[in-house]
Design an enzyme around this catalytic site. Structure first.
Site, mmCIF file in Angstrom:
data_model
loop_
_atom_site.group_PDB
_atom_site.id
_atom_site.type_symbol
_atom_site.label_atom_id
_atom_site.label_comp_id
_atom_site.label_asym_id
_atom_site.label_seq_id
_atom_site.Cartn_x
_atom_site.Cartn_y
_atom_site.Cartn_z
ATOM 1 N N LYS A 1 0.843 -1.211 0.000
ATOM 2 C CA LYS A 1 0.000 0.000 0.000
ATOM 3 C C LYS A 1 0.879 1.264 0.000
ATOM 4 O O LYS A 1 2.088 1.194 0.274
ATOM 5 C CB LYS A 1 -0.886 -0.015 1.249
ATOM 6 C CG LYS A 1 -0.098 0.067 2.565
ATOM 7 C CD LYS A 1 -0.971 -0.207 3.790
ATOM 8 C CE LYS A 1 -0.141 -0.102 5.067
ATOM 9 N NZ LYS A 1 -0.903 -0.546 6.242
ATOM 10 N N ARG B 1 -9.821 0.579 15.690
ATOM 11 C CA ARG B 1 -9.724 1.328 14.434
ATOM 12 C C ARG B 1 -10.682 0.634 13.472
ATOM 13 O O ARG B 1 -11.869 0.584 13.740
ATOM 14 C CB ARG B 1 -8.245 1.325 13.981
ATOM 15 C CG ARG B 1 -7.905 2.396 12.983
ATOM 16 C CD ARG B 1 -6.441 2.341 12.553
ATOM 17 N NE ARG B 1 -6.147 1.156 11.760
ATOM 18 C CZ ARG B 1 -4.947 0.878 11.240
ATOM 19 N NH1 ARG B 1 -3.930 1.690 11.435
ATOM 20 N NH2 ARG B 1 -4.761 -0.204 10.519
ATOM 21 N N HIS C 1 -5.882 -6.845 13.386
ATOM 22 C CA HIS C 1 -4.629 -6.089 13.334
ATOM 23 C C HIS C 1 -4.239 -5.692 14.758
ATOM 24 O O HIS C 1 -5.091 -5.327 15.562
ATOM 25 C CB HIS C 1 -4.859 -4.846 12.459
ATOM 26 C CG HIS C 1 -3.616 -4.134 12.018
ATOM 27 N ND1 HIS C 1 -2.469 -4.771 11.611
ATOM 28 C CD2 HIS C 1 -3.351 -2.796 11.897
ATOM 29 C CE1 HIS C 1 -1.560 -3.863 11.257
ATOM 30 N NE2 HIS C 1 -2.066 -2.665 11.426
ATOM 31 N N ARG D 1 1.263 -10.615 7.437
ATOM 32 C CA ARG D 1 1.202 -9.458 6.529
ATOM 33 C C ARG D 1 2.392 -8.546 6.809
ATOM 34 O O ARG D 1 2.398 -7.802 7.789
ATOM 35 C CB ARG D 1 -0.095 -8.661 6.778
ATOM 36 C CG ARG D 1 -1.384 -9.483 6.668
ATOM 37 C CD ARG D 1 -2.614 -8.581 6.824
ATOM 38 N NE ARG D 1 -2.628 -7.824 8.066
ATOM 39 C CZ ARG D 1 -3.215 -8.224 9.194
ATOM 40 N NH1 ARG D 1 -3.875 -9.373 9.258
ATOM 41 N NH2 ARG D 1 -3.153 -7.463 10.278
ATOM 42 N N TYR E 1 16.936 30.099 7.179
ATOM 43 C CA TYR E 1 15.906 30.973 7.746
ATOM 44 C C TYR E 1 15.958 31.019 9.274
ATOM 45 O O TYR E 1 16.062 29.992 9.936
ATOM 46 C CB TYR E 1 14.519 30.464 7.341
ATOM 47 C CG TYR E 1 14.207 30.608 5.864
ATOM 48 C CD1 TYR E 1 14.406 31.802 5.185
ATOM 49 C CD2 TYR E 1 13.681 29.532 5.158
ATOM 50 C CE1 TYR E 1 14.094 31.923 3.839
ATOM 51 C CE2 TYR E 1 13.365 29.640 3.815
ATOM 52 C CZ TYR E 1 13.573 30.846 3.157
ATOM 53 O OH TYR E 1 13.257 30.955 1.829
ATOM 54 N N CYS F 1 14.578 24.059 4.155
ATOM 55 C CA CYS F 1 13.700 24.949 3.385
ATOM 56 C C CYS F 1 12.815 24.126 2.440
ATOM 57 O O CYS F 1 12.892 22.907 2.402
ATOM 58 C CB CYS F 1 14.529 25.940 2.589
ATOM 59 S SG CYS F 1 15.770 26.794 3.593
ATOM 60 N N MET F 2 11.995 24.814 1.663
ATOM 61 C CA MET F 2 11.085 24.102 0.771
ATOM 62 C C MET F 2 11.830 23.296 -0.296
ATOM 63 O O MET F 2 11.476 22.152 -0.591
ATOM 64 C CB MET F 2 10.155 25.107 0.073
ATOM 65 C CG MET F 2 9.065 24.439 -0.763
ATOM 66 S SD MET F 2 8.030 25.635 -1.616
ATOM 67 C CE MET F 2 7.107 26.350 -0.259
ATOM 68 N N ASP F 3 12.880 23.888 -0.849
ATOM 69 C CA ASP F 3 13.567 23.274 -1.994
ATOM 70 C C ASP F 3 14.979 22.822 -1.675
ATOM 71 O O ASP F 3 15.634 22.221 -2.539
ATOM 72 C CB ASP F 3 13.706 24.296 -3.137
ATOM 73 C CG ASP F 3 12.454 25.109 -3.331
ATOM 74 O OD1 ASP F 3 11.394 24.474 -3.500
ATOM 75 O OD2 ASP F 3 12.524 26.353 -3.280
HETATM 76 C C1 LIG Z 1 -0.119 -1.531 6.842
HETATM 77 C C2 LIG Z 1 -0.682 -2.804 7.378
HETATM 78 C C3 LIG Z 1 0.140 -3.925 7.594
HETATM 79 C C4 LIG Z 1 1.646 -3.880 7.458
HETATM 80 O O1 LIG Z 1 2.213 -3.398 8.668
HETATM 81 P P1 LIG Z 1 3.805 -3.375 8.877
HETATM 82 O O2 LIG Z 1 3.966 -2.921 10.264
HETATM 83 O O3 LIG Z 1 4.336 -2.394 7.881
HETATM 84 O O4 LIG Z 1 4.286 -4.747 8.620
HETATM 85 C C5 LIG Z 1 -0.466 -5.108 7.958
HETATM 86 N N1 LIG Z 1 -1.800 -5.193 8.132
HETATM 87 C C6 LIG Z 1 -2.612 -4.125 7.967
HETATM 88 C C7 LIG Z 1 -4.070 -4.287 8.200
HETATM 89 C C8 LIG Z 1 -2.086 -2.891 7.620
HETATM 90 O O5 LIG Z 1 -2.892 -1.833 7.480
#
Ligand SMILES: *Cc1c(COP(=O)(O)O)cnc(C)c1O
Length: 380
Positions: free
Chosen positions: A42, A135, A167, A223, A267, A314-316
């Site tokens: 992602k 969440r 999760h 995951r 700055y 800075c920005m750039d």
């Molecule tokens: C982003 C995400 C992960 C991966 O987490 P890491 O800590 O980067 O391994 C796994 N499961 C879900 C649901 C996530 O949103």
């Protein structure tokens, strides 16, 4: 990286490092039996380039890919990926039918969402339960109704429930009581799902940190996001398993010059040279996702030495202390990389600005040019 003509400022991603990390993670979870590996790509592959990283991960044996949104999943399909692919964060109005047509598995958090998915079906769907992160996912009070609705849709041929997952909230702190609580709660959810007549192919709970630190959380599938990119999910706590950071951010020095003791730099003159020195100008700033908070805290690697960032980013552009040397324009500046030459890592930058490496690699971009290389020399 030893490219003789680097861009003025660029992100270089070594796909061989991604493959290396994916193989290590796969070997790690295979020790205790047939656990599958999902590489999480992602957010544009945590800033590393989703499509390229996904292909590298598949090459190295990733069984699944995981993304947040349907759009990300469809982009992977458009790029030719055909393997098991799960997305888990839909929003009202999302095109579930497109996901179903593309063979993407989608996630339901609620009966309403499940009904929407079923209407676009027959769909392969996974159910996400909230075991304590508070969440996404179905709240405990709603598990039984979600499972019952899923079983009814399955009976009617509108969905196939392929997975149940959750999760973790504190997997980077292995002694945090939430880990035991969530794992127990997840087992309760699986028992209820079974009682409702569901028989998911995969149940899963672990992210990178839990993959490294909590074998009891592996279930059928892990995951892994951040570890796939070679960064430590639990700095100071994870076992060293030989991960290799895949991203290098580097630039070419635009200018170097002398500053006298008492001269303020950048700055606000938040840094004033305590003695005569030299500084170098680096053509990347907060528009490139370089944290402004790195002013006076982070360092870059120039000509085999760590060079502190002086004054505000800075920005750039930003300014580094060249500690008396006048280096020619074009000299390589490594902001962060794998660390094996002595350069800072994304983790070092994270510590310098009070964040996590995830944020450092995901935020860089702007005018930086991203390039993929393969240090194993294979091409695809
Ligand atoms: C982003 C995400 C992960 C991966 O987490 P890491 O800590 O980067 O391994 C796994 N499961 C879900 C649901 C996530 O949103």
């Amino acid at each position: 990286m030893s490219d003789p003509v680097p861009q003025r400022a660029e992100i270089v991603v070594d796909l061989a490092a991604v493959r290396h990390n994916v193989r290590i993670l796969k070997d790690l979870v295979s020790v205790d039996g047939p656990v599958q590996l999902m590489t999480v790509v992602k957010a544009d592959g945590y800033g590393h380039g989703m499509v390229e990283v996904a292909a590298a991960a598949r090459d190295a044996g990733a069984d699944w890919l995981g993304v947040a949104t349907i759009d990300e999943a469809l982009a992977l399909r458009a790029a030719g990926d055909e393997g098991p692919l799960l997305c888990w964060l839909s929003a009202p109005g999302d095109d579930f039918a497109a996901a179903v047509r593309a063979g993407v598995e989608v996630t339901a958090y609620s009966v309403a969402e499940l009904d929407e998915i079923a209407a676009a079906g027959p769909a392969r769907v996974q159910l996400k339960v909230d075991t304590g992160l508070s969440r996404g996912g179905a709240a405990r009070a709603d598990w039984e109704s979600l499972f019952a609705a899923a079983a009814a849709h399955e009976e009617a041929g509108r969905v196939r429930v392929t997975g149940v997952f959750s999760h973790l909230a504190a997997s980077d702190e292995p002694d945090h009581p939430a880990n035991d609580q969530q794992e127990q709660s997840f087992r309760d959810a699986l028992a209820l799902a079974e009682r409702a007549g569901l028989a998911p192919d995969v149940t899963h709970l672990a992210n990178s940190a839990a993959t490294l630190l909590r074998p009891s959380s592996h279930f059928d599938l892990v995951r892994c996001g951040i570890a796939s990119y070679g960064l430590d999910p639990a700095p100071g706590t994870s076992p060293r398993i030989g991960l290799r950071p895949a991203m290098t951010v580097r630039a070419r020095l635009v200018l170097s010059k002398e500053v006298a003791a008492g001269d303020g730099v950048s700055y606000g003159h938040t840094w004033v040279a305590p003695q005569d020195t030299t500084v170098g100008l680096v053509p990347a700033g907060y528009a490139e996702g370089i944290p402004r908070a790195a002013g006076n805290t982070a360092s870059a690697w120039v000509a085999d030495s760590l060079r502190p960032v002086r004054g505000r980013v800075c920005m750039d552009q930003l300014v580094v202390d060249l500690q008396g040397e006048l280096l020619p324009p074009g000299t390589e500046v490594v902001l962060f990389g794998p660390g094996d030459r002595g350069e800072p890592t994304a983790q070092d930058w994270a510590e310098a600005v009070g964040t996590i490496s995830y944020e450092i690699v995901t935020r860089v971009g702007g005018r930086l040019v991203r390039r993929h290389v393969d240090s194993e020399g294979t091409t695809r």
